[in-house]
Design a protein around this motif. Structure first.
Motif, PDB file in Angstrom:
ATOM      1  N   ALA A 124     -15.836  31.496 -77.785  1.00  0.00           N
ATOM      2  CA  ALA A 124     -16.673  30.337 -77.489  1.00  0.00           C
ATOM      3  C   ALA A 124     -18.024  30.799 -76.954  1.00  0.00           C
ATOM      4  CB  ALA A 124     -15.987  29.457 -76.458  1.00  0.00           C
ATOM      5  N   GLY A 125     -19.062  29.998 -77.240  1.00  0.00           N
ATOM      6  CA  GLY A 125     -20.381  30.301 -76.697  1.00  0.00           C
ATOM      7  C   GLY A 125     -20.480  29.782 -75.274  1.00  0.00           C
ATOM      8  N   LYS A 126     -21.676  30.017 -74.680  1.00  0.00           N
ATOM      9  CA  LYS A 126     -21.865  29.617 -73.281  1.00  0.00           C
ATOM     10  C   LYS A 126     -21.760  28.099 -73.103  1.00  0.00           C
ATOM     11  CE  LYS A 126     -24.145  30.932 -69.210  1.00  0.00           C
ATOM     12  NZ  LYS A 126     -24.709  32.112 -68.590  1.00  0.00           N
ATOM     13  N   LEU A 127     -22.486  27.364 -74.002  1.00  0.00           N
ATOM     14  CA  LEU A 127     -22.473  25.910 -73.877  1.00  0.00           C
ATOM     15  C   LEU A 127     -21.078  25.348 -74.099  1.00  0.00           C
ATOM     16  CD1 LEU A 127     -25.619  24.261 -75.448  1.00  0.00           C
ATOM     17  CD2 LEU A 127     -24.854  24.303 -73.074  1.00  0.00           C
ATOM     18  N   GLN A 128     -20.396  25.899 -75.117  1.00  0.00           N
ATOM     19  CA  GLN A 128     -19.028  25.441 -75.388  1.00  0.00           C
ATOM     20  C   GLN A 128     -18.150  25.664 -74.168  1.00  0.00           C
ATOM     21  OE1 GLN A 128     -18.476  27.661 -79.067  1.00  0.00           O
ATOM     22  NE2 GLN A 128     -17.723  25.777 -80.026  1.00  0.00           N
ATOM     23  N   THR A 129     -18.295  26.831 -73.564  1.00  0.00           N
ATOM     24  CA  THR A 129     -17.504  27.128 -72.372  1.00  0.00           C
ATOM     25  C   THR A 129     -17.786  26.118 -71.270  1.00  0.00           C
ATOM     26  OG1 THR A 129     -17.636  29.453 -72.950  1.00  0.00           O
ATOM     27  CG2 THR A 129     -16.924  28.924 -70.713  1.00  0.00           C
ATOM     28  N   ILE A 130     -19.084  25.800 -71.101  1.00  0.00           N
ATOM     29  CA  ILE A 130     -19.441  24.854 -70.035  1.00  0.00           C
ATOM     30  C   ILE A 130     -18.831  23.478 -70.304  1.00  0.00           C
ATOM     31  CG2 ILE A 130     -21.366  23.568 -69.038  1.00  0.00           C
ATOM     32  CD1 ILE A 130     -23.031  26.136 -69.300  1.00  0.00           C
ATOM     33  N   PHE A 131     -19.002  22.992 -71.550  1.00  0.00           N
ATOM     34  CA  PHE A 131     -18.564  21.628 -71.822  1.00  0.00           C
ATOM     35  C   PHE A 131     -17.057  21.496 -72.022  1.00  0.00           C
ATOM     36  CE2 PHE A 131     -23.083  20.896 -72.914  1.00  0.00           C
ATOM     37  CZ  PHE A 131     -23.274  19.818 -72.080  1.00  0.00           C
ATOM     38  N   ARG A 132     -16.418  22.554 -72.521  1.00  0.00           N
ATOM     39  CA  ARG A 132     -14.993  22.439 -72.827  1.00  0.00           C
ATOM     40  C   ARG A 132     -14.095  22.970 -71.715  1.00  0.00           C
ATOM     41  NH1 ARG A 132     -14.751  22.192 -78.520  1.00  0.00           N
ATOM     42  NH2 ARG A 132     -16.102  20.421 -78.988  1.00  0.00           N
ATOM     43  N   VAL A 133     -14.601  23.937 -70.956  1.00  0.00           N
ATOM     44  CA  VAL A 133     -13.731  24.575 -69.954  1.00  0.00           C
ATOM     45  C   VAL A 133     -14.205  24.306 -68.524  1.00  0.00           C
ATOM     46  CG1 VAL A 133     -12.760  26.761 -69.141  1.00  0.00           C
ATOM     47  CG2 VAL A 133     -13.144  26.389 -71.591  1.00  0.00           C
ATOM     48  N   THR A 134     -15.425  24.720 -68.223  1.00  0.00           N
ATOM     49  CA  THR A 134     -15.872  24.676 -66.827  1.00  0.00           C
ATOM     50  C   THR A 134     -16.004  23.242 -66.311  1.00  0.00           C
ATOM     51  OG1 THR A 134     -17.348  26.368 -67.714  1.00  0.00           O
ATOM     52  CG2 THR A 134     -17.321  26.074 -65.369  1.00  0.00           C
ATOM     53  N   LEU A 135     -16.775  22.406 -67.046  1.00  0.00           N
ATOM     54  CA  LEU A 135     -17.024  21.052 -66.555  1.00  0.00           C
ATOM     55  C   LEU A 135     -15.749  20.239 -66.371  1.00  0.00           C
ATOM     56  CD1 LEU A 135     -20.297  19.478 -67.973  1.00  0.00           C
ATOM     57  CD2 LEU A 135     -19.690  20.090 -65.631  1.00  0.00           C
ATOM     58  N   PRO A 136     -14.832  20.234 -67.370  1.00  0.00           N
ATOM     59  CA  PRO A 136     -13.608  19.450 -67.166  1.00  0.00           C
ATOM     60  C   PRO A 136     -12.830  19.866 -65.923  1.00  0.00           C
ATOM     61  CG  PRO A 136     -13.799  20.096 -69.461  1.00  0.00           C
ATOM     62  CD  PRO A 136     -14.908  20.782 -68.725  1.00  0.00           C
ATOM     63  N   ALA A 150     -14.069  33.880 -68.665  1.00  0.00           N
ATOM     64  CA  ALA A 150     -13.801  35.083 -69.456  1.00  0.00           C
ATOM     65  C   ALA A 150     -12.837  34.769 -70.590  1.00  0.00           C
ATOM     66  CB  ALA A 150     -13.244  36.182 -68.550  1.00  0.00           C
ATOM     67  N   GLY A 151     -11.805  33.979 -70.283  1.00  0.00           N
ATOM     68  CA  GLY A 151     -10.838  33.602 -71.307  1.00  0.00           C
ATOM     69  C   GLY A 151     -11.501  32.863 -72.447  1.00  0.00           C
ATOM     70  N   SER A 152     -12.419  31.935 -72.079  1.00  0.00           N
ATOM     71  CA  SER A 152     -13.118  31.147 -73.084  1.00  0.00           C
ATOM     72  C   SER A 152     -13.998  32.041 -73.955  1.00  0.00           C
ATOM     73  CB  SER A 152     -13.951  30.069 -72.400  1.00  0.00           C
ATOM     74  OG  SER A 152     -14.776  29.431 -73.330  1.00  0.00           O
ATOM     75  N   TYR A 153     -14.747  32.942 -73.315  1.00  0.00           N
ATOM     76  CA  TYR A 153     -15.602  33.856 -74.084  1.00  0.00           C
ATOM     77  C   TYR A 153     -14.757  34.731 -74.995  1.00  0.00           C
ATOM     78  CZ  TYR A 153     -19.426  32.636 -70.957  1.00  0.00           C
ATOM     79  OH  TYR A 153     -20.382  31.973 -70.259  1.00  0.00           O
ATOM     80  N   ALA A 154     -13.601  35.169 -74.494  1.00  0.00           N
ATOM     81  CA  ALA A 154     -12.742  36.066 -75.265  1.00  0.00           C
ATOM     82  C   ALA A 154     -12.250  35.395 -76.533  1.00  0.00           C
ATOM     83  CB  ALA A 154     -11.564  36.521 -74.416  1.00  0.00           C
ATOM     84  N   LEU A 155     -12.137  34.056 -76.470  1.00  0.00           N
ATOM     85  CA  LEU A 155     -11.698  33.320 -77.658  1.00  0.00           C
ATOM     86  C   LEU A 155     -12.854  33.061 -78.609  1.00  0.00           C
ATOM     87  CD1 LEU A 155      -9.242  30.810 -76.004  1.00  0.00           C
ATOM     88  CD2 LEU A 155      -8.656  32.698 -77.535  1.00  0.00           C
TER      89      LEU A 155
END
Lengths: 406, 284
Positions: free
Chosen positions: B172-184, B165-170
């Motif tokens: 970011a798209g879905k893929l960006q969220t996956i690669f930058r936030v969730t996966l790490p 949610a934080g990532s989307y609020a900033l």
């Protein structure tokens, strides 16, 4: 967003989607390939491919059952009266193809064996009671003196209810899976009988009695033991258990169903312990406290409240343990002695389905009846484990709904 | 007998069972270590088998197993992680997830010998790879796929939705969220699954019997279409069908110990990675 980035995005998401379906695809492929190869077995003639059984044209017998053919070539049936319902009489004269080389000299067979077929014809025509097992390419010409016996195909009936597994005998190999199926069930069931009580005991000990420290190192150790390769367990069974069982019960050979069951039990223990422990720990705290508050002892709480509540999880553990045991290959192959006979006692060698595949596939020519029969065994194994896994999942999911209020 | 005594008796039985079971499991390990430790030395690890596999070492089998680990992980890891991402991040809670999960669990429950049969029919014959590292790697890769998918899914599940949610609020798209936030954040647990898969692949025998394993092949493979020796199959061979089984016993103990050591190390590594990498990205 630039179009190039959008294309990349769709490509990546497409890859994700494809990967999401990959397990379903693999299962589908496994089913297709296993069954395609396996079902091919029933298109094979009962007599070895490329060969034919011939009799003298005067012999009224039109076809022979595969089992009868084997008995004839084993010398158990010696006269035609026994097989042709009185239409043909006299002793049966067996003739195998290579006997031709002792009856005729090389000159008589001609250059490059050009005269082989006519000579075979002479033999068949000259012996009224003959039954000859010959390669198709040298089949003698002349319908009026030589008759080829009709051999039916291998039937599902003979496969699933046959009691003899002799895939390499000539002229009619026998593919009866009953001893293999029974051997598998026999070894696996006894393994679970051996493993269930200790496994459950350890699970209760770990979840209810052990202190945090003991649990802290026991649990990872047991998980570690689940990761030891089966061939190592098999090796241990071979060098320790097999000689021990042989001495203990003074058997001619130590390789036996019992050895297989003990090794499988040891291998199934980590699975049973881990799953049963999870189920016991999943029992809501409120239930346990309510029982204790009513004045029950810890032990009463365990066997009156906790175990009944965790029963579906414990059952799932047992079922999954059976599933692992049924499919286990290497360890069983190394310690059970692999005799393809009906299991009669725990102290005799038996042979399971996975061990049969592992032992024989290397020698079965690709595409032949033996090869296809082994694939059909793979199908049976696949179906058995699928049913076991699905029922374990069903049992476990049925238990999940049970809450405090239920 | 009163209920206190019953409890004492029952608990004593459980403790005894616990000790007994753990004792049996440990004595197996102890037996392998005791008999194998004397065999392992530099020559054993670096030489080819000699004198009908009753002397020398197991170097070609070690190399073969390393090839198979590399090959199968290269195939299964990307597919497994992507599959886990798709199931958890894209499908969420739809009914299809249940179907996929049942399929994944079932694939994980299929006996390894069936994978061997399938690998032989598909990769060796239908695809024409022959008995090769490629065919063996594909077969082993499919075998560990469910394990990797499951650990990836679990790793993603453990991440609180506030991160996404934080990532989307900033913005970011879905893929960006996956690669930058969730996966790490999920990486330590995914790596743990990877390491456990390596342990699993290195010990499997049945799937490689008919897809890659060579009985005796002292030279090293030169490419992915070569056959190789592999540790588990080598142990099976020298334990059951060598030219002189008694003489090759020490070799068998050594090979068994090497296999056990690999599993040990992989489990240790997995624990370490879970603890070390997990600390850096602590979440609550």
């Amino acid at each position: 967003m630039k179009w190039s980035r959008r294309v990349i995005k769709y490509m990546i998401e497409g890859l994700f989607t494809l990967s999401g379906g990959v397990t379903s695809l693999v299962i589908l492929l496994i089913v297709v390939f296993l069954f395609k190869e396996g079902m091919g077995l029933f298109t094979n003639p009962a007599v070895e491919k490329g060969y034919a059984l011939c009799v003298n044209a005067a012999n009224p017998t039109g076809s022979l059952d595969a089992r009868v053919v084997k008995q004839i070539f084993d010398g158990e049936i010696t006269t035609w009266e026994e097989v042709s319902e009185g239409k043909m009489t006299g002793p049966i004269a067996l003739f195998r193809f290579n006997e031709i080389f002792s009856r005729y000299t090389e000159e008589e067979l001609g250059e490059d064996y050009a005269l082989l077929s006519p000579r075979l014809q002479e033999v068949v025509a000259g012996t009224p009671g003959i039954i000859a097992f010959l390669p198709e390419e040298y089949l003698p010409p002349g319908q009026e003196v030589v008759k080829r016996l009709r051999a039916g195909n291998i039937t599902p009936g003979s496969f699933f209810t046959g009691g003899e597994w002799q895939p390499t005998v000539a002229p009619a190999p026998r593919f009866g899976v009953l001893p293999l199926i029974l051997g598998t069930i026999w070894v696996s069931l006894f393994a679970i009988v051996l493993a269930l009580v200790p496994g459950l005991g350890v699970a209760i000990y770990l979840s209810e009695l052990a202190g945090a420290r003991a649990r802290g190192w026991l649990k990872p150790t047991i998980e570690l033991l689940a990761g030891i390769p089966s061939v190592v367990y098999g090796f241990f069974g071979l060098v320790v258990l097999v000689p021990f069982i042989q001495k203990l019960f003074s058997l001619p050979v130590g390789e036996s169903a019992l050895a297989g069951s003990v090794v499988l039990a040891i291998m199934a223990l980590p699975t049973i312990i881990t799953i049963a422990e999870d189920a016991i720990r999943g029992v809501p705290r409120a239930l346990r406290e309510a029982s204790l508050a009513l004045g029950a002892t810890h032990w009463q709480t365990i066997y009156r409240v906790i175990i009944p509540h965790a029963s579906s999880g414990i059952t799932a553990a047992a079922v999954l343990g059976i599933g692992r045991a049924v499919g286990e290959t290497m360890a069983v192959l190394m310690v059970t002695g692999n005799a393809a006979v009906m299991p009669r006692s725990l102290f005799e060698p038996v042979r399971t389905i996975p061990a049969t595949i592992a032992a024989e596939l290397g020698e079965a020519p690709a595409g032949g009846a033996h090869y296809q029969a082994l694939f059909l065994l793979g199908c049976i194994l696949f179906v058995i484990t699928m049913v076991i896994n699905l029922s374990a999942e069903f049992i476990a999911s049925r238990g999940q709904g049970k809450g405090v209020g239920a | 007998m009163n209920r206190k005594m019953k409890q004492a008796l029952a608990f004593a039985t459980f403790r005894l069972l616990g000790v007994l079971v753990v004792g049996v499991l440990f004595s197996i390990l102890g037996f392998i270590i005791y008999n194998g430790a004397g065999v392992i030395n530099w020559k054993f690890l670096s030489a080819s088998p000699e004198e009908g596999m009753s002397a020398g070492g197991i170097f070609p089998a070690i190399v073969g197993t390393l090839w198979l680990i590399a090959g199968s992980i290269a195939i299964a890891f990307p597919i497994g992680v992507m599959s886990g991402i798709y199931i958890h991040e894209y499908l969420g809670n739809r009914w299809i997830v249940k179907v996929i999960r049942v399929m994944t669990n079932n694939l994980g429950g299929i006996p390894s010998i069936v994978f061997g049969l399938f690998g032989m029919a598909l990769f060796v014959h239908a695809f024409g790879f022959g008995d090769s590292i490629l065919a063996g790697s594909f077969t082993l890769g499919l075998l560990v796929l469910p394990l990797i998918i499951r650990t990836t899914e679990e790793a993603l599940k453990a991440i609180p939705d506030t991160y996404r949610a934080g990532s989307y609020a900033l913005g970011a798209g879905k893929l960006q969220t996956i690669f930058r936030v969730t996966l790490p954040v999920a990486l330590p647990n995914i790596i743990t699954g990877l390491i456990l898969s390596i342990g699993r692949v290195s010990g499997e025998t049945a799937p490689i019997l008919f897809t890659v394993a060579a009985y005796f092949l002292p030279r090293l493979p030169s490419g992915i279409f070569d056959q190789v020796m592999a540790l588990p199959y080598h142990l099976y061979v020298i334990a059951t069908s060598g030219t002189d089984i008694e003489a090759s016993r020490p070799m068998a103990y050594g090979t068994a110990l090497v296999l056990v050591m690999i599993v040990f190390m992989m489990n240790l590594l997995a624990t370490v990675s879970r603890l070390r990498l997990g600390k850096k990205t602590k979440m609550d």
